[in-house]
Motif scaffolding. Structure first.
Motif, mmCIF file in Angstrom:
data_model
loop_
_atom_site.group_PDB
_atom_site.id
_atom_site.type_symbol
_atom_site.label_atom_id
_atom_site.label_comp_id
_atom_site.label_asym_id
_atom_site.label_seq_id
_atom_site.Cartn_x
_atom_site.Cartn_y
_atom_site.Cartn_z
ATOM 1 N N MET A 9 0.846 -1.176 0.000
ATOM 2 C CA MET A 9 0.000 0.000 0.000
ATOM 3 C C MET A 9 0.893 1.241 0.000
ATOM 4 O O MET A 9 1.794 1.367 0.814
ATOM 5 N N SER A 10 0.632 2.173 -0.894
ATOM 6 C CA SER A 10 1.444 3.389 -0.982
ATOM 7 C C SER A 10 0.863 4.488 -0.093
ATOM 8 O O SER A 10 -0.275 4.400 0.380
ATOM 9 N N ILE A 42 -3.163 5.712 1.853
ATOM 10 C CA ILE A 42 -3.521 5.805 3.263
ATOM 11 C C ILE A 42 -3.969 7.195 3.692
ATOM 12 O O ILE A 42 -4.597 7.348 4.725
ATOM 13 N N TYR A 43 -3.646 8.207 2.902
ATOM 14 C CA TYR A 43 -4.092 9.564 3.218
ATOM 15 C C TYR A 43 -5.404 9.852 2.485
ATOM 16 O O TYR A 43 -5.506 9.633 1.283
ATOM 17 N N PRO A 44 -6.412 10.341 3.210
ATOM 18 C CA PRO A 44 -7.669 10.676 2.536
ATOM 19 C C PRO A 44 -7.458 11.831 1.552
ATOM 20 O O PRO A 44 -6.694 12.758 1.830
ATOM 21 N N CYS A 45 -8.122 11.729 0.435
ATOM 22 C CA CYS A 45 -8.020 12.723 -0.633
ATOM 23 C C CYS A 45 -9.413 13.288 -0.908
ATOM 24 O O CYS A 45 -10.384 12.539 -0.975
ATOM 25 N N ASP A 64 -4.762 16.298 5.348
ATOM 26 C CA ASP A 64 -3.792 16.062 6.420
ATOM 27 C C ASP A 64 -2.454 16.734 6.145
ATOM 28 O O ASP A 64 -1.629 16.864 7.048
ATOM 29 N N ILE A 65 -2.235 17.146 4.891
ATOM 30 C CA ILE A 65 -0.975 17.790 4.514
ATOM 31 C C ILE A 65 -1.318 19.094 3.786
ATOM 32 O O ILE A 65 -1.492 19.122 2.568
ATOM 33 N N PRO A 66 -1.468 20.174 4.546
ATOM 34 C CA PRO A 66 -1.879 21.452 3.953
ATOM 35 C C PRO A 66 -0.975 21.866 2.792
ATOM 36 O O PRO A 66 0.250 21.736 2.859
ATOM 37 N N GLY A 67 -1.609 22.335 1.735
ATOM 38 C CA GLY A 67 -0.873 22.790 0.561
ATOM 39 C C GLY A 67 -0.506 21.700 -0.420
ATOM 40 O O GLY A 67 0.013 21.983 -1.489
ATOM 41 N N SER A 77 -5.645 11.059 8.996
ATOM 42 C CA SER A 77 -6.829 11.220 9.841
ATOM 43 C C SER A 77 -7.773 10.039 9.712
ATOM 44 O O SER A 77 -8.502 9.720 10.635
ATOM 45 N N SER A 78 -7.781 9.406 8.579
ATOM 46 C CA SER A 78 -8.598 8.210 8.365
ATOM 47 C C SER A 78 -8.114 7.528 7.106
ATOM 48 O O SER A 78 -7.429 8.115 6.287
#
Length: 72
Positions: free
Chosen positions: A1-2, A6-9, A28-31, A68-69
């Motif tokens: 899994m990349s 795992i980061y919500p988009c 979760d990663i501003p900008g 975050s999820s």
């Protein structure tokens, strides 16, 4: 899994008055975002941006934010 899995988009459309297309971002990663004329282009651009952001954090010995999820 990349990391992109795992980061919500969040993907939103850009109004035709503003040029149309789509913007995809990782809250979760501003900008950290990508744009494209299609959903697929925006997501691909955002995934490249995410990997670059995570590489930049690693280069300065900073831990990436905890997602975050997880999707799905």
């Amino acid at each position: 899994m990349s990391a992109a899995d795992i980061y919500p988009c969040v993907i939103s459309s850009i109004s035709p008055e503003d040029g149309g297309g789509y913007v995809a971002c990782f809250p979760d990663i501003p900008g950290c975002l990508g744009i494209g004329e299609t959903l697929d282009e925006a997501l691909a651009d955002a995934r490249q941006a995410l990997l670059a952001c995570l590489d930049a954090l690693k280069a300065v010995d900073r831990e990436p934010p905890v997602p975050s999820s997880s999707p799905g």
